[in-house]
Design a protein around this motif. Structure first.
Motif, PDB file in Angstrom:
ATOM      1  N   VAL A  14     -15.913 -30.574  -7.766  1.00  0.00           N
ATOM      2  CA  VAL A  14     -15.863 -29.106  -7.738  1.00  0.00           C
ATOM      3  C   VAL A  14     -15.763 -28.603  -6.300  1.00  0.00           C
ATOM      4  O   VAL A  14     -14.991 -27.686  -5.994  1.00  0.00           O
ATOM      5  CB  VAL A  14     -17.107 -28.508  -8.432  1.00  0.00           C
ATOM      6  N   SER A  15     -16.535 -29.201  -5.418  1.00  0.00           N
ATOM      7  CA  SER A  15     -16.505 -28.787  -4.011  1.00  0.00           C
ATOM      8  C   SER A  15     -15.140 -29.038  -3.389  1.00  0.00           C
ATOM      9  O   SER A  15     -14.603 -28.186  -2.673  1.00  0.00           O
ATOM     10  CB  SER A  15     -17.586 -29.535  -3.213  1.00  0.00           C
ATOM     11  N   LEU A  16     -14.573 -30.208  -3.656  1.00  0.00           N
ATOM     12  CA  LEU A  16     -13.264 -30.528  -3.091  1.00  0.00           C
ATOM     13  C   LEU A  16     -12.176 -29.635  -3.674  1.00  0.00           C
ATOM     14  O   LEU A  16     -11.230 -29.261  -2.969  1.00  0.00           O
ATOM     15  CB  LEU A  16     -12.939 -31.999  -3.337  1.00  0.00           C
ATOM     16  N   VAL A  17     -12.287 -29.284  -4.954  1.00  0.00           N
ATOM     17  CA  VAL A  17     -11.332 -28.354  -5.559  1.00  0.00           C
ATOM     18  C   VAL A  17     -11.404 -27.003  -4.843  1.00  0.00           C
ATOM     19  O   VAL A  17     -10.386 -26.316  -4.685  1.00  0.00           O
ATOM     20  CB  VAL A  17     -11.615 -28.183  -7.066  1.00  0.00           C
ATOM     21  N   GLY A  18     -12.602 -26.627  -4.387  1.00  0.00           N
ATOM     22  CA  GLY A  18     -12.769 -25.359  -3.684  1.00  0.00           C
ATOM     23  C   GLY A  18     -11.917 -25.248  -2.440  1.00  0.00           C
ATOM     24  O   GLY A  18     -11.498 -24.151  -2.057  1.00  0.00           O
ATOM     25  N   THR A  19     -11.632 -26.393  -1.783  1.00  0.00           N
ATOM     26  CA  THR A  19     -10.786 -26.330  -0.595  1.00  0.00           C
ATOM     27  C   THR A  19      -9.375 -25.890  -0.935  1.00  0.00           C
ATOM     28  O   THR A  19      -8.637 -25.412  -0.073  1.00  0.00           O
ATOM     29  CB  THR A  19     -10.734 -27.698   0.114  1.00  0.00           C
ATOM     30  N   GLY A  20      -8.986 -26.054  -2.218  1.00  0.00           N
ATOM     31  CA  GLY A  20      -7.660 -25.623  -2.637  1.00  0.00           C
ATOM     32  C   GLY A  20      -7.464 -24.125  -2.527  1.00  0.00           C
ATOM     33  O   GLY A  20      -6.323 -23.655  -2.451  1.00  0.00           O
ATOM     34  N   PHE A  21      -8.548 -23.362  -2.524  1.00  0.00           N
ATOM     35  CA  PHE A  21      -8.428 -21.913  -2.328  1.00  0.00           C
ATOM     36  C   PHE A  21      -8.025 -21.589  -0.890  1.00  0.00           C
ATOM     37  O   PHE A  21      -7.484 -20.518  -0.628  1.00  0.00           O
ATOM     38  CB  PHE A  21      -9.748 -21.217  -2.660  1.00  0.00           C
ATOM     39  N   LEU A  22      -8.321 -22.503   0.032  1.00  0.00           N
ATOM     40  CA  LEU A  22      -8.000 -22.267   1.436  1.00  0.00           C
ATOM     41  C   LEU A  22      -6.620 -22.787   1.797  1.00  0.00           C
ATOM     42  O   LEU A  22      -5.880 -22.153   2.541  1.00  0.00           O
ATOM     43  CB  LEU A  22      -9.045 -22.938   2.335  1.00  0.00           C
ATOM     44  N   TRP A  29     -18.428 -27.677   7.627  1.00  0.00           N
ATOM     45  CA  TRP A  29     -17.817 -27.609   8.962  1.00  0.00           C
ATOM     46  C   TRP A  29     -16.327 -27.926   8.883  1.00  0.00           C
ATOM     47  O   TRP A  29     -15.514 -27.319   9.584  1.00  0.00           O
ATOM     48  CB  TRP A  29     -18.523 -28.576   9.899  1.00  0.00           C
ATOM     49  N   TYR A  30     -15.979 -28.855   8.019  1.00  0.00           N
ATOM     50  CA  TYR A  30     -14.574 -29.222   7.831  1.00  0.00           C
ATOM     51  C   TYR A  30     -13.775 -28.040   7.284  1.00  0.00           C
ATOM     52  O   TYR A  30     -12.716 -27.685   7.804  1.00  0.00           O
ATOM     53  CB  TYR A  30     -14.490 -30.411   6.873  1.00  0.00           C
ATOM     54  N   THR A  31     -14.270 -27.417   6.227  1.00  0.00           N
ATOM     55  CA  THR A  31     -13.515 -26.326   5.604  1.00  0.00           C
ATOM     56  C   THR A  31     -13.483 -25.071   6.478  1.00  0.00           C
ATOM     57  O   THR A  31     -12.511 -24.313   6.425  1.00  0.00           O
ATOM     58  CB  THR A  31     -14.118 -25.963   4.232  1.00  0.00           C
ATOM     59  N   LEU A  32     -14.511 -24.851   7.277  1.00  0.00           N
ATOM     60  CA  LEU A  32     -14.502 -23.679   8.150  1.00  0.00           C
ATOM     61  C   LEU A  32     -13.373 -23.742   9.171  1.00  0.00           C
ATOM     62  O   LEU A  32     -12.946 -22.708   9.690  1.00  0.00           O
ATOM     63  CB  LEU A  32     -15.843 -23.554   8.888  1.00  0.00           C
TER      64      LEU A  32
END
Length: 208
Positions: free
Chosen positions: A125-133, A188-191
């Motif tokens: 779920v967390s990794l899927v969230g990066t798809g929004f970015l 930190w990665y996604t930011l």
């Protein structure tokens, strides 16, 4: 030579708004910014960071559309705005972190099966969230750029170490520590894909 037009000036001079000075007859460089504000773009972006990088709709005039999140969302077909994309990411991050923490906690009850299910779902779920970015394929190409290589390595390593701690070392405390490290690295990665986000976070915690 004194000119009354607004077509030329030397950088660094601050004059009356209706006057520009040119000391040669060559054509002068024309800046899109007023003389009184040579760093207008930097001032605008700094103000946005101070007011909150999450207010992306208000920031649209200063940053081109293509520079938000370094690319299109994996869910572009949904037609989400910048702010909605950010909310989607934060929501996935929160749900994924909660599931992973719950999984680590049930380890103290000896429930390895439940831990594995909760942790895997939470991580997905967390990794899927990066798809929004940013799109997933482009993300794979960018995740090891210098700006995020350390966070990427720590993130991937901590995911593996959680399973090592659970199934090899059978140490619940280590698992919980690795889960926390994983999500700190993940955050930190996604930011790094969001303009001014890292600067805003470090400033908020007193490190900037």
């Amino acid at each position: 030579m004194i000119m009354q037009s607004q077509e030329c000036h030397y950088a660094g001079l601050t004059l009356a708004a209706n006057q520009r000075v040119c000391k040669s007859k060559t054509r002068c460089w024309h800046s899109p910014y007023p003389l009184s504000s040579p760093n207008l773009f930097l001032d605008q972006t700094t103000t946005m960071a101070n007011k909150g990088w999450f207010n992306l709709e208000a920031a649209g005039g200063a940053i081109p559309e293509t520079q938000f999140f370094e690319g299109d969302s994996a869910f572009k077909f949904l037609g989400l705005s910048r702010t909605q994309r950010l909310y989607g990411f934060v929501g996935c991050l929160a749900v994924g972190f909660l599931l992973s923490i719950l999984g680590a906690i049930v380890l103290f009850l000896g429930q390895l099966g439940i831990f594995a299910v909760l942790y895997v779902i939470g991580t997905i779920v967390s990794l899927v969230g990066t798809g929004f970015l940013i799109g997933f394929l482009k993300q794979l190409k960018l995740m090891f750029k210098p700006v995020r290589v350390v966070a990427s390595i720590v993130l991937l390593a901590s995911i593996g170490l959680v399973f090592v701690g659970a199934f090899v070392l059978r140490n619940e405390i280590l698992c919980l520590i690795f889960v926390i490290i994983e999500y700190l690295a993940y955050t930190w990665y996604t930011l790094s894909y969001i303009p001014y986000a890292r600067a805003a976070v470090t400033k908020a915690v007193g490190l900037g």
